[in-house]
Design a protein around this motif. Sequence first.
Motif, PDB file in Angstrom:
ATOM      1  N   ARG A  80       0.828  -1.214   0.000  1.00 31.88           N
ATOM      2  CA  ARG A  80       0.000   0.000   0.000  1.00 31.88           C
ATOM      3  C   ARG A  80       0.861   1.263   0.000  1.00 31.88           C
ATOM      4  NH1 ARG A  80      -5.004  -1.522   4.165  1.00 31.88           N
ATOM      5  NH2 ARG A  80      -5.646  -3.421   3.060  1.00 31.88           N
ATOM      6  N   ARG A  81       1.776   1.282  -0.938  1.00 31.87           N
ATOM      7  CA  ARG A  81       2.649   2.434  -1.088  1.00 31.87           C
ATOM      8  C   ARG A  81       2.139   3.341  -2.197  1.00 31.87           C
ATOM      9  NH1 ARG A  81       8.014  -1.401  -1.222  1.00 31.87           N
ATOM     10  NH2 ARG A  81       8.152  -1.851   1.014  1.00 31.87           N
ATOM     11  N   MET A  82       2.788   4.485  -2.328  1.00 29.77           N
ATOM     12  CA  MET A  82       2.435   5.446  -3.367  1.00 29.77           C
ATOM     13  C   MET A  82       3.695   5.960  -4.041  1.00 29.77           C
ATOM     14  SD  MET A  82      -0.499   7.786  -1.536  1.00 29.77           S
ATOM     15  CE  MET A  82      -0.585   8.821  -2.999  1.00 29.77           C
ATOM     16  N   PHE A  83       3.672   5.980  -5.370  1.00 26.64           N
ATOM     17  CA  PHE A  83       4.713   6.643  -6.145  1.00 26.64           C
ATOM     18  C   PHE A  83       4.328   8.111  -6.289  1.00 26.64           C
ATOM     19  CE2 PHE A  83       6.729   2.745  -7.762  1.00 26.64           C
ATOM     20  CZ  PHE A  83       8.034   3.188  -7.915  1.00 26.64           C
ATOM     21  N   LEU A  84       5.187   9.007  -5.876  1.00 21.05           N
ATOM     22  CA  LEU A  84       4.910  10.437  -5.979  1.00 21.05           C
ATOM     23  C   LEU A  84       6.011  11.114  -6.792  1.00 21.05           C
ATOM     24  CD1 LEU A  84       3.821  11.215  -2.303  1.00 21.05           C
ATOM     25  CD2 LEU A  84       2.352  10.801  -4.283  1.00 21.05           C
ATOM     26  N   VAL A  85       5.609  11.805  -7.841  1.00 23.92           N
ATOM     27  CA  VAL A  85       6.551  12.578  -8.650  1.00 23.92           C
ATOM     28  C   VAL A  85       6.623  13.990  -8.082  1.00 23.92           C
ATOM     29  CG1 VAL A  85       6.974  13.582 -10.918  1.00 23.92           C
ATOM     30  CG2 VAL A  85       6.199  11.212 -10.729  1.00 23.92           C
ATOM     31  N   ALA A  86       7.821  14.417  -7.711  1.00 25.04           N
ATOM     32  CA  ALA A  86       7.997  15.745  -7.121  1.00 25.04           C
ATOM     33  C   ALA A  86       8.261  16.801  -8.188  1.00 25.04           C
ATOM     34  CB  ALA A  86       9.138  15.723  -6.108  1.00 25.04           C
ATOM     35  N   SER A  87       9.034  16.445  -9.195  1.00 28.99           N
ATOM     36  CA  SER A  87       9.338  17.395 -10.263  1.00 28.99           C
ATOM     37  C   SER A  87       9.878  16.630 -11.460  1.00 28.99           C
ATOM     38  CB  SER A  87      10.356  18.448  -9.796  1.00 28.99           C
ATOM     39  OG  SER A  87      11.501  17.831  -9.242  1.00 28.99           O
ATOM     40  N   GLN A  88       9.734  17.238 -12.620  1.00 23.19           N
ATOM     41  CA  GLN A  88      10.273  16.647 -13.837  1.00 23.19           C
ATOM     42  C   GLN A  88      10.513  17.742 -14.865  1.00 23.19           C
ATOM     43  OE1 GLN A  88       7.555  13.774 -15.582  1.00 23.19           O
ATOM     44  NE2 GLN A  88       5.786  14.861 -14.798  1.00 23.19           N
ATOM     45  N   ALA A  89      11.425  17.460 -15.774  1.00 19.62           N
ATOM     46  CA  ALA A  89      11.768  18.418 -16.820  1.00 19.62           C
ATOM     47  C   ALA A  89      12.044  17.649 -18.099  1.00 19.62           C
ATOM     48  CB  ALA A  89      12.992  19.245 -16.420  1.00 19.62           C
ATOM     49  N   ILE A  90      11.897  18.334 -19.224  1.00 23.35           N
ATOM     50  CA  ILE A  90      12.117  17.678 -20.509  1.00 23.35           C
ATOM     51  C   ILE A  90      12.784  18.652 -21.468  1.00 23.35           C
ATOM     52  CG2 ILE A  90       9.819  18.276 -21.381  1.00 23.35           C
ATOM     53  CD1 ILE A  90       9.852  15.485 -22.768  1.00 23.35           C
ATOM     54  N   ARG A  91      13.652  18.121 -22.306  1.00 20.68           N
ATOM     55  CA  ARG A  91      14.347  18.898 -23.338  1.00 20.68           C
ATOM     56  C   ARG A  91      13.984  18.296 -24.690  1.00 20.68           C
ATOM     57  NH1 ARG A  91      16.975  20.814 -27.323  1.00 20.68           N
ATOM     58  NH2 ARG A  91      18.888  22.039 -27.078  1.00 20.68           N
ATOM     59  N   TYR A  92      13.355  19.111 -25.548  1.00 17.48           N
ATOM     60  CA  TYR A  92      12.961  18.654 -26.878  1.00 17.48           C
ATOM     61  C   TYR A  92      14.080  18.935 -27.880  1.00 17.48           C
ATOM     62  CZ  TYR A  92       8.424  19.015 -24.560  1.00 17.48           C
ATOM     63  OH  TYR A  92       7.384  18.903 -23.670  1.00 17.48           O
ATOM     64  N   ARG A  93      14.301  17.981 -28.781  1.00 17.56           N
ATOM     65  CA  ARG A  93      15.353  18.151 -29.785  1.00 17.56           C
ATOM     66  C   ARG A  93      14.806  18.022 -31.204  1.00 17.56           C
ATOM     67  NH1 ARG A  93      20.754  18.426 -30.134  1.00 17.56           N
ATOM     68  NH2 ARG A  93      21.807  17.469 -31.918  1.00 17.56           N
ATOM     69  N   VAL A 139       9.607   9.731  -5.428  1.00 13.13           N
ATOM     70  CA  VAL A 139       9.814   9.084  -4.139  1.00 13.13           C
ATOM     71  C   VAL A 139       8.651   8.129  -3.908  1.00 13.13           C
ATOM     72  CG1 VAL A 139       8.560  10.844  -2.816  1.00 13.13           C
ATOM     73  CG2 VAL A 139      10.364   9.521  -1.693  1.00 13.13           C
ATOM     74  N   VAL A 140       8.892   7.087  -3.135  1.00 12.20           N
ATOM     75  CA  VAL A 140       7.845   6.132  -2.785  1.00 12.20           C
ATOM     76  C   VAL A 140       7.517   6.310  -1.307  1.00 12.20           C
ATOM     77  CG1 VAL A 140       7.199   3.699  -2.649  1.00 12.20           C
ATOM     78  CG2 VAL A 140       8.606   4.510  -4.547  1.00 12.20           C
ATOM     79  N   LYS A 141       6.221   6.443  -1.012  1.00 12.92           N
ATOM     80  CA  LYS A 141       5.764   6.670   0.354  1.00 12.92           C
ATOM     81  C   LYS A 141       4.978   5.459   0.858  1.00 12.92           C
ATOM     82  CE  LYS A 141       6.766  11.167   1.123  1.00 12.92           C
ATOM     83  NZ  LYS A 141       7.433  11.713   2.342  1.00 12.92           N
ATOM     84  N   GLN A 142       5.151   5.161   2.132  1.00 15.47           N
ATOM     85  CA  GLN A 142       4.370   4.120   2.804  1.00 15.47           C
ATOM     86  C   GLN A 142       3.970   4.633   4.178  1.00 15.47           C
ATOM     87  OE1 GLN A 142       6.281   0.287   3.087  1.00 15.47           O
ATOM     88  NE2 GLN A 142       4.632  -0.627   4.267  1.00 15.47           N
ATOM     89  N   ARG A 143       2.666   4.840   4.353  1.00 12.62           N
ATOM     90  CA  ARG A 143       2.122   5.394   5.599  1.00 12.62           C
ATOM     91  C   ARG A 143       2.810   6.708   5.976  1.00 12.62           C
ATOM     92  NH1 ARG A 143       2.679  -0.138   6.599  1.00 12.62           N
ATOM     93  NH2 ARG A 143       0.689  -1.258   6.748  1.00 12.62           N
ATOM     94  N   GLY A 144       3.043   7.531   4.972  1.00 11.94           N
ATOM     95  CA  GLY A 144       3.621   8.844   5.208  1.00 11.94           C
ATOM     96  C   GLY A 144       5.130   8.880   5.322  1.00 11.94           C
ATOM     97  N   GLU A 145       5.776   7.722   5.291  1.00 15.57           N
ATOM     98  CA  GLU A 145       7.229   7.657   5.423  1.00 15.57           C
ATOM     99  C   GLU A 145       7.868   7.302   4.083  1.00 15.57           C
ATOM    100  OE1 GLU A 145       8.862   8.434   8.160  1.00 15.57           O
ATOM    101  OE2 GLU A 145       7.018   8.762   9.327  1.00 15.57           O
TER     102      GLU A 145
END
Length: 225
Positions: A80-93, A139-145
Amino acid sequence: MVLRMLWNIGSGLVHGAFRPKSSSGLAGLHYPAVWKARSGFLDCDVNLHLNNSSYLFGMELARWHFTASNGVLWQTLKHRRMFLVASQAIRYRHGIPPFHAYEIKSQMIYWDGSWIYFLQQFHDPSSGKLFAEGLCRAVVKQRGEDVPFARLIAEVYDGPVPDQPADMPDIVKGFLEWDAASRSSMEVTQARETKIINSNPPPPKPQSLGARIWTEVLRSMNRPY
């Protein structure tokens, strides 16, 4: 969006179940995980190439697929974990034309405690041309940790868990500089907007249900007048 996500999760689970274990290590860690796609009509824009936002969605689908195929997603659901994306960036070519096949190669290139950095590159499988490159911090969270990276890998990989890389890649260094600057900018903006709203509070909500609904509609509608 949800259906495409579920399809790629299911595809990744089946791929992981029937694919023989690689002697090269864990996909997405020791070597890039490959996700295949084709730029559909609804993914493109008026410039007749893959829309900018479609790249970010493709990166997400690629992460769903490879975490499902290597077992990380199953452990996430199990605990019962959660994957959380904090930030991301992309460069187009280079633009990806309509109905053109491409691949996203995803790999965890750096980790710091519980933070994981995914490098995701858009390739032309027939020529090797690099269309774009993105970086995602999650980051992966489990019960807030926070769940340590070493635990995530140990649950799905029988071999030794690699240590944190001694040298931070330049792309991660630059990304973190932007991330810190963006966080500072957001905090300043939020403080300014809060001050403006507090000095000029909105009118009280209408009493009738219909009026409240109409007020909410107007708050989210770009009217032409």
